[in-house]
Write a protein that holds these residues in place. Sequence first.
Motif, PDB file in Angstrom:
ATOM      1  N   ASP A   5       5.872  42.635  29.403  1.00  0.00           N
ATOM      2  CA  ASP A   5       5.200  42.728  28.107  1.00  0.00           C
ATOM      3  C   ASP A   5       6.234  42.933  27.000  1.00  0.00           C
ATOM      4  OD1 ASP A   5       2.463  43.252  26.700  1.00  0.00           O
ATOM      5  OD2 ASP A   5       3.825  44.832  26.013  1.00  0.00           O
ATOM      6  N   ASP A   6       6.010  42.304  25.842  1.00  0.00           N
ATOM      7  CA  ASP A   6       6.964  42.384  24.727  1.00  0.00           C
ATOM      8  C   ASP A   6       7.177  43.822  24.257  1.00  0.00           C
ATOM      9  OD1 ASP A   6       7.435  39.711  24.739  1.00  0.00           O
ATOM     10  OD2 ASP A   6       6.268  39.235  22.946  1.00  0.00           O
ATOM     11  N   LEU A   7       6.107  44.595  24.187  1.00  0.00           N
ATOM     12  CA  LEU A   7       6.246  45.972  23.730  1.00  0.00           C
ATOM     13  C   LEU A   7       7.093  46.788  24.705  1.00  0.00           C
ATOM     14  CD1 LEU A   7       5.562  48.085  21.638  1.00  0.00           C
ATOM     15  CD2 LEU A   7       3.426  48.559  22.873  1.00  0.00           C
ATOM     16  N   TYR A   8       6.888  46.557  25.999  1.00  0.00           N
ATOM     17  CA  TYR A   8       7.696  47.258  27.008  1.00  0.00           C
ATOM     18  C   TYR A   8       9.166  46.860  26.857  1.00  0.00           C
ATOM     19  CZ  TYR A   8       9.528  48.739  31.524  1.00  0.00           C
ATOM     20  OH  TYR A   8      10.290  49.332  32.513  1.00  0.00           O
ATOM     21  N   THR A  67       2.444  45.142  13.466  1.00  0.00           N
ATOM     22  CA  THR A  67       1.703  43.953  13.917  1.00  0.00           C
ATOM     23  C   THR A  67       2.089  43.668  15.370  1.00  0.00           C
ATOM     24  OG1 THR A  67       3.456  42.541  12.981  1.00  0.00           O
ATOM     25  CG2 THR A  67       1.535  42.981  11.604  1.00  0.00           C
ATOM     26  N   THR A  68       2.599  42.489  15.641  1.00  0.00           N
ATOM     27  CA  THR A  68       3.036  42.143  17.001  1.00  0.00           C
ATOM     28  C   THR A  68       4.546  42.272  17.117  1.00  0.00           C
ATOM     29  OG1 THR A  68       3.315  39.806  16.462  1.00  0.00           O
ATOM     30  CG2 THR A  68       1.119  40.506  17.202  1.00  0.00           C
ATOM     31  N   VAL A  69       5.022  42.363  18.362  1.00  0.00           N
ATOM     32  CA  VAL A  69       6.457  42.407  18.589  1.00  0.00           C
ATOM     33  C   VAL A  69       7.096  41.109  18.112  1.00  0.00           C
ATOM     34  CG1 VAL A  69       8.266  42.536  20.343  1.00  0.00           C
ATOM     35  CG2 VAL A  69       6.258  44.019  20.507  1.00  0.00           C
ATOM     36  N   TYR A  70       6.408  39.990  18.348  1.00  0.00           N
ATOM     37  CA  TYR A  70       6.919  38.691  17.916  1.00  0.00           C
ATOM     38  C   TYR A  70       7.067  38.669  16.390  1.00  0.00           C
ATOM     39  CZ  TYR A  70       7.406  33.643  17.340  1.00  0.00           C
ATOM     40  OH  TYR A  70       7.874  32.394  17.011  1.00  0.00           O
ATOM     41  N   VAL A  74      10.476  38.078  14.092  1.00  0.00           N
ATOM     42  CA  VAL A  74      10.583  37.077  13.020  1.00  0.00           C
ATOM     43  C   VAL A  74      11.079  37.732  11.731  1.00  0.00           C
ATOM     44  CG1 VAL A  74       9.278  35.529  11.501  1.00  0.00           C
ATOM     45  CG2 VAL A  74       8.857  35.504  13.969  1.00  0.00           C
ATOM     46  N   ARG A  75      10.495  38.871  11.364  1.00  0.00           N
ATOM     47  CA  ARG A  75      10.899  39.546  10.131  1.00  0.00           C
ATOM     48  C   ARG A  75      12.362  39.975  10.181  1.00  0.00           C
ATOM     49  NH1 ARG A  75       5.876  41.854  10.903  1.00  0.00           N
ATOM     50  NH2 ARG A  75       6.780  43.819  11.650  1.00  0.00           N
TER      51      ARG A  75
END
Length: 348
Positions: A5-8, A67-70, A74-75
């Motif tokens: 998972d991205d958050l992990y 928001t999301t990890v993705y 990007v930011r």
Amino acid sequence: MNPKDDLYLLQHSPKILIEKHASVIQKWLIEYANQGFLRIKNEAQVQQKIAQVLLTDLQNYKGKPQTTVYGLLVRKVRSICNQLCNEQDLQLLYSDQPNRIIIKYQKLIYKETLIYQSRGSLQQLEASEIVQELNEVLLRRILPKLVQFEGKSLFRTYFKTVIRNLLHETYKRLTRVHQKQQSVVDYDDISNLDSVGEVHWYAHQTAEDTVTAEEADQLQKSIFEICLRKQPTKARQDFVLCLKVNQRLLLISQDVFEFWKNCTDDVVVEILSYFGIDYQHLTKGKLFEGLAEIIGWKHNTILKADTLRKRYVSSEKKLLIAIFTAIGVQQARQFSLEDFVHGYYRGK
């Protein structure tokens, strides 16, 4: 929590997270390069540099993204790209050839010009003509100021503001030239002075006679006030509002109450939201749409913009004929209705 998972990954293995989304770096590098913001000699080397800075940022990142990890990736990638762009900009700006910064941002200048034209201004010119003029002004007058940039913000943001201001400056200059050209178009109509009525006694100042600048100023004011007094109160109030707006005067509450004595506070705010802020970008059509709506409110009727425009143009023409006849051709050629209106209503 899933190790994939991205958050992990953000919280435990940011390096693997960056490798997983390596395409984000590549995508934004290509985007910045295509827009002309970033010069890339070795793409792999730049990608590696961004990845290193990103890894440090993520290792120091605490908590969960809003928001999301993705979206967070990007930011941060865009922020790093902006910093790289800024480094390149400052290198160009402080080099022995600072004019190359203007060459670099030709795409930006062209894009801002198209955006400005899309709002209804400078549409009579080709975008390429405007860009050429902007380049000349930038090189001749603005470049010495650019090299004094202190770097408190991104240079590109600062430069974009400079371009927008120059576009607005160009629009105002061309508008004034156009208005002065229009002001001398009606000389052939001076013989029709009878239609102006009470001002016929000024006609002794023929096209061959001359008056001093001081005399011309006084005559302009006198004839203007006479022409206004000739009109019924409601018609005069409508005309004066249209006159002020057409000469791009920023309205204040006093202007509104002179037009509409018992205007309510909420309507005053509504009118000032039209013409109490900078509205230079509005076309004549948009001006009369707004004016027709406002005058319609006052008279509790539906007024067509084109009807109002024709009524106003006729009254303005009579006013100019009267003024030109009084002051003579020599002073008339120097007359600007915009300058007169601004001076009369704001110079007191």
